[in-house]
Design an enzyme around this catalytic site. Structure first.
Site, PDB file in Angstrom:
ATOM      1  N   ASP A   1      -3.012  -8.575  -7.915  1.00 43.32           N
ATOM      2  CA  ASP A   1      -2.411  -7.505  -8.733  1.00 43.32           C
ATOM      3  C   ASP A   1      -0.947  -7.289  -8.357  1.00 43.32           C
ATOM      4  O   ASP A   1      -0.604  -7.127  -7.176  1.00 43.32           O
ATOM      5  CB  ASP A   1      -3.186  -6.206  -8.546  1.00 43.32           C
ATOM      6  CG  ASP A   1      -4.613  -6.317  -9.073  1.00 43.32           C
ATOM      7  OD1 ASP A   1      -5.131  -5.339  -9.602  1.00 43.32           O
ATOM      8  OD2 ASP A   1      -5.212  -7.414  -8.951  1.00 43.32           O
TER       9      ASP A   1
ATOM     10  N   ASP B   1      -1.983 -12.456  -2.999  1.00 45.31           N
ATOM     11  CA  ASP B   1      -2.526 -11.247  -3.594  1.00 45.31           C
ATOM     12  C   ASP B   1      -2.543 -11.473  -5.110  1.00 45.31           C
ATOM     13  O   ASP B   1      -1.818 -12.351  -5.616  1.00 45.31           O
ATOM     14  CB  ASP B   1      -1.622 -10.068  -3.218  1.00 45.31           C
ATOM     15  CG  ASP B   1      -2.045  -8.782  -3.888  1.00 45.31           C
ATOM     16  OD1 ASP B   1      -3.235  -8.467  -3.873  1.00 45.31           O
ATOM     17  OD2 ASP B   1      -1.166  -8.098  -4.439  1.00 45.31           O
TER      18      ASP B   1
END
Length: 404
Positions: free
Chosen positions: A198, A196
């Site tokens: 963020d 991922d």
């Protein structure tokens, strides 16, 4: 009659001791059954299990070992092993092995005592404990420290789910991360790592930064927080947040991109993964505009993220399909594994939000990184105390030589 004897040698370490001690064993047709050696702060601990053909040879041999040890200023101790006990040890060779990894800024006796007590309570036997982290100066700031112990255990836990739950509770109580993995071929043979972006690769939620620039920061942050905790469907919440960004001037994108900070340990992690031959990917519910910047900084192979639609220099607020949501991340992980000719057991996935859980559960090693409690509890493994490069320790990587 044969003699099986465990010889333990201790004392000050120096070059040539192993050759000198094993040289004594050249006589009498001795067979070496097992051997182990460790040096800690200059002190040698050397164990060797030998099969000696008969009693007379054994007596002379052990006297020679004792004499050589005395000559080298070492201490020698002997423990006879019955054939029955030896056979039990041989039979146990097929037992399952697991690795328990402790990660913290500073490992304490309380942490190690509690973990080892749980290991014993659930029917496992500790076979080896090794420090993977580098030596630490006494005056090193604790907040910058890195401590990791790898514990090899034998057996199968009586209740694996209960053990994991106990480790999770202890982790929260003691401020230590505790990973529990099967010690199999795949643990050291993973070749694809997906992340991922963020709050995982970067220390921000980009959509929240965009919202601040659009004057709707509090509204969007509240929705983001609930989505990360798993209280809201990601797709619905993403569309809702995107709509609030309608009319944002595209000129702020470069400014926000320039301000994004990589997470602690990210550069080190990707440098090592590249050195070890891994393929890497960003699978993000954020935006490809920023993901490509992170890709360039870290040398990442693949990027899959959402497109930020812009018309006449303004963000439209429309979510462009296909949206990279939880299911899309899981699908992309499988597609990349097939593309690279890998089994899912050879993959690593790292993320912090509820929308990362499907890909974390699919990967051979799924790591919740600095995640919400629900995500930490649901993931196979979790790291909250160290930086992103703490993932390397779960692969058996050692600071002192940079190898797995």
């Amino acid at each position: 009659m044969r003699e099986i004897v465990l010889i333990n040698i201790t004392g000050e370490d120096r070059p040539g001791l192993t050759a000198a001690l094993t040289g004594v064993l050249l006589q009498g047709g001795v067979n070496i059954l097992d051997i182990g050696l460790a040096v800690m702060h200059g002190t040698l601990s050397f164990g060797i299990l030998v099969d000696i053909p008969d009693n007379e040879v054994a007596t002379a041999l052990l006297q020679s070992v004792q004499s050589k040890a005395h000559e080298l200023n070492l201490q020698a101790r002997y423990t006879p092993i019955s054939e029955e006990d030896y056979q039990q040890w041989v039979d146990g060779h097929g037992d399952n092995r697991h690795i328990v990894t402790l990660l913290s800024r500073k490992v304490t006796p309380a942490q190690l005592q509690r973990v080892s007590a749980l290991i014993s309570q659930y029917g496992l036997t500790i076979e080896r404990i090794e420090r993977l982290s580098a030596r630490v100066a006494l005056d090193a700031p604790t907040e910058q420290g890195r401590a990791c112990l790898e514990i090899s255990v034998r057996g199968e836990p009586t209740d694996p789910q209960a053990l994991r739950a106990e480790f999770f509770a202890l982790s929260s109580e003691q401020g230590v991360d505790i990973a529990f993995q099967q010690d199999d071929l795949f643990r050291r043979n993973r070749r694809l790592a997906v992340f991922d972006m963020d709050s995982t690769l970067i220390e921000a939620e980009v959509i929240d930064e965009l919202a601040k620039a659009a004057g709707v920061g509090e509204q969007v942050s509240a929705i983001t927080e609930r989505a990360m905790r798993g209280e809201l469907d990601f797709r619905a919440s993403f569309k809702e947040r995107m709509a609030l960004l309608k009319g944002l001037d595209v000129g702020v994108l470069d400014e926000i991109g320039a301000s994004l900070r990589l997470t602690e340990g990210a550069e080190h992690l990707f440098a090592e993964l590249k050195r070890l031959g891994y393929k890497t990917a960003i699978l993000s519910g954020g935006f490809s505009y920023f993901a490509r910047q992170v890709q360039a900084r870290l040398g990442i192979d693949y990027v899959f993220a959402n497109e930020l639609e812009v018309v006449d220099g303004k963000v439209t607020g429309v979510a462009v399909e296909p949206i990279v949501d939880a299911q899309r991340k899981a699908d992309l992980l499988q597609e990349l594994a097939i593309k690279e000719g890998l089994q899912l057991e050879q993959t690593i996935a790292v993320g912090d939000g509820a929308n990362d859980l499907p890909m974390l559960s699919l990967a051979g090693l799924g790591v919740a990184f600095r995640a919400k409690p629900l995500v930490r509890q649901s993931a196979k493994q979790a790291i909250s105390t160290l930086g992103l490069d703490g993932v390397l320790y779960l692969l058996g990587w050692r600071d002192r030589n940079g190898c797995a």
